[in-house]
Design an enzyme around this catalytic site. Structure first.
Site, PDB file in Angstrom:
ATOM      1  N   ARG A  64       0.760  -1.089   0.049  1.00 46.91           N
ATOM      2  CA  ARG A  64       0.053   0.030   0.002  1.00 46.91           C
ATOM      3  C   ARG A  64       0.955   1.113  -0.032  1.00 46.91           C
ATOM      4  NH1 ARG A  64      -3.482  -2.344  -1.909  1.00 46.91           N
ATOM      5  NH2 ARG A  64      -5.637  -2.587  -1.295  1.00 46.91           N
ATOM      6  N   GLU A 122      -1.713   8.305  -4.825  1.00 52.70           N
ATOM      7  CA  GLU A 122      -2.643   7.249  -5.843  1.00 52.70           C
ATOM      8  C   GLU A 122      -3.920   8.047  -5.928  1.00 52.70           C
ATOM      9  OE1 GLU A 122      -2.767   3.107  -6.136  1.00 52.70           O
ATOM     10  OE2 GLU A 122      -0.982   2.797  -5.306  1.00 52.70           O
ATOM     11  N   HIS A 139       0.127   0.095  -9.528  1.00 54.22           N
ATOM     12  CA  HIS A 139      -0.881  -0.853  -8.744  1.00 54.22           C
ATOM     13  C   HIS A 139      -1.407  -1.891  -9.559  1.00 54.22           C
ATOM     14  CE1 HIS A 139      -3.199  -0.544  -4.729  1.00 54.22           C
ATOM     15  NE2 HIS A 139      -3.040  -1.662  -5.266  1.00 54.22           N
TER      16      HIS A 139
HETATM   17  C1  MLT Z   1      -5.439  -5.761  -3.394  1.00 49.11           C
HETATM   18  O1  MLT Z   1      -5.623  -5.338  -2.412  1.00 49.11           O
HETATM   19  O2  MLT Z   1      -6.139  -6.611  -3.687  1.00 49.11           O
HETATM   20  C2  MLT Z   1      -4.745  -5.113  -4.486  1.00 49.11           C
HETATM   21  O3  MLT Z   1      -3.709  -4.074  -3.874  1.00 49.11           O
HETATM   22  C3  MLT Z   1      -5.324  -4.724  -5.621  1.00 49.11           C
HETATM   23  C4  MLT Z   1      -6.057  -3.468  -5.899  1.00 49.11           C
HETATM   24  O4  MLT Z   1      -6.182  -2.837  -4.713  1.00 49.11           O
HETATM   25  O5  MLT Z   1      -6.245  -3.027  -6.950  1.00 49.11           O
END
Ligand code: MLT
Length: 317
Positions: free
Chosen positions: A245, A274, A292
């Site tokens: 994150r 982001e 991401h």
């Molecule tokens: C997730 O938490 O599953 C990944 O970071 C994918 C996302 O959030 O787009």
């Protein structure tokens, strides 16, 4: 029963839900129109990826919503505790994306180790005219084999990464505040052979001071886990990867660590701010970048669709 998959769902997931009698709507409704749409259409299940936010105001505005599904791991775009406190079910897909995220981390580690992130930028510009100079510039890479990978956060993704790294000949150390005993990692090969590695947990400081490569696999944090103090404890020439994150790594401290030569390079799939990451991070030649996409493979999205479909059906029982 109507299910709105507002950020999409794989065909495999839609099929499972339709076979169970649900109507699955995969159109994207803008955030500001969601409450009205959910209420007027009688939607009982809302699934999202990361784009749609499911905050308290939306939850309160949609009394008919029974289940909120997050097609992914991190649930920071959903007010999970609040939803559960008023009896709504919230489900995610903790298993489906592990391999894709782990493979992307390996990709960033290899990119940085061989400076591919920058040679990919420079070859189209100068490869024809300055081949010998570029060959010299990118000649100081390093191997992964024989190096130590420190994994911070040793859940499914951290463990999937550890298997890949061991397969590359790396030693793995890990820290996870929730794991106090050794973890048995079973590695299964294409021909049916398998081998199990028992890895004992380390303290955070041990991981920081022993690892040549460090990868983070923790949820969103209040403040950065990897800041200037943490970087100071690392080995010279460390490589840091964050596919967890944005904000787990203090990007300013990372840039300073790269400038001083303490940090060899970094791989970032996630960013503070982001979807508008800091330009200084995007422009740094020692940072391997992706937008991401850890879970964004067709394989993972198929598995996510299937996992979320079964988890929704279970929640509705
Ligand atoms: C997730 O938490 O599953 C990944 O970071 C994918 C996302 O959030 O787009």
């Amino acid at each position: 029963m109507k299910i709105l998959a507002n950020d999409g769902m794989s065909a495999a997931g839609v099929k499972i839900l339709e076979e169970a009698g649900a109507v699955v709507i995969t159109q994207n409704v803008p955030q500001e129109n969601l409450a009205e749409y959910i209420n007027s259409e009688g939607v009982e299940v809302l699934t999202v990826r990361s784009a749609t936010k499911v905050r308290k105001d939306l939850i309160d505005a949609c009394p008919g919503l029974k289940v909120i599904g997050r097609a992914g791991v991190g649930m920071d775009n959903i007010d999970v505790a609040y939803a559960r406190s008023i009896g709504r079910k919230v489900v995610n897909t903790p298993a489906a994306s592990s391999i894709s995220v782990a493979e992307l981390v390996m990709c960033h580690m290899l990119n940085v180790a061989r400076m591919v992130e920058d040679s990919n930028r420079q070859m189209p510009l100068e490869g024809e005219t300055s081949f010998a100079a570029l060959k010299k510039k990118y000649a100081k890479g390093k191997e992964l084999q024989g190096k130590t990978l420190g994994v911070i956060g040793f859940g499914r993704i951290g463990q999937a990464l550890a298997r890949k790294a061991i397969g590359m000949g790396m030693k793995v150390v890990f820290h996870d505040p929730f794991i106090t005993a050794s973890v048995s990692l079973k590695m299964e090969f294409y021909d049916g052979q398998s081998v199990t590695f028992d890895i004992a947990p380390s303290t955070l400081d041990e991981v920081l001071s022993q690892a040549d490569f460090i990868s983070l696999h923790v949820p969103s944090q209040e403040k950065p886990l990897i800041d200037a103090d943490a970087i100071a404890k690392m080995k010279d020439g460390v490589v840091i990867v964050n596919a967890a994150r944005g904000g787990v790594v203090d990007e300013l401290a990372l840039l300073q660590g790269i400038d001083s030569g303490k940090v060899f390079g970094a791989g970032l799939d996630v960013f503070t701010g982001e979807p508008t990451p800091p330009v200084a991070v995007l422009m740094n030649e020692k940072i391997s970048l992706s937008p991401h996409i850890g879970a964004s493979t067709t394989d993972a999205q198929d598995k996510i669709g299937i996992e979320i479909a079964y988890n929704i059906l279970e929640a509705l029982k």
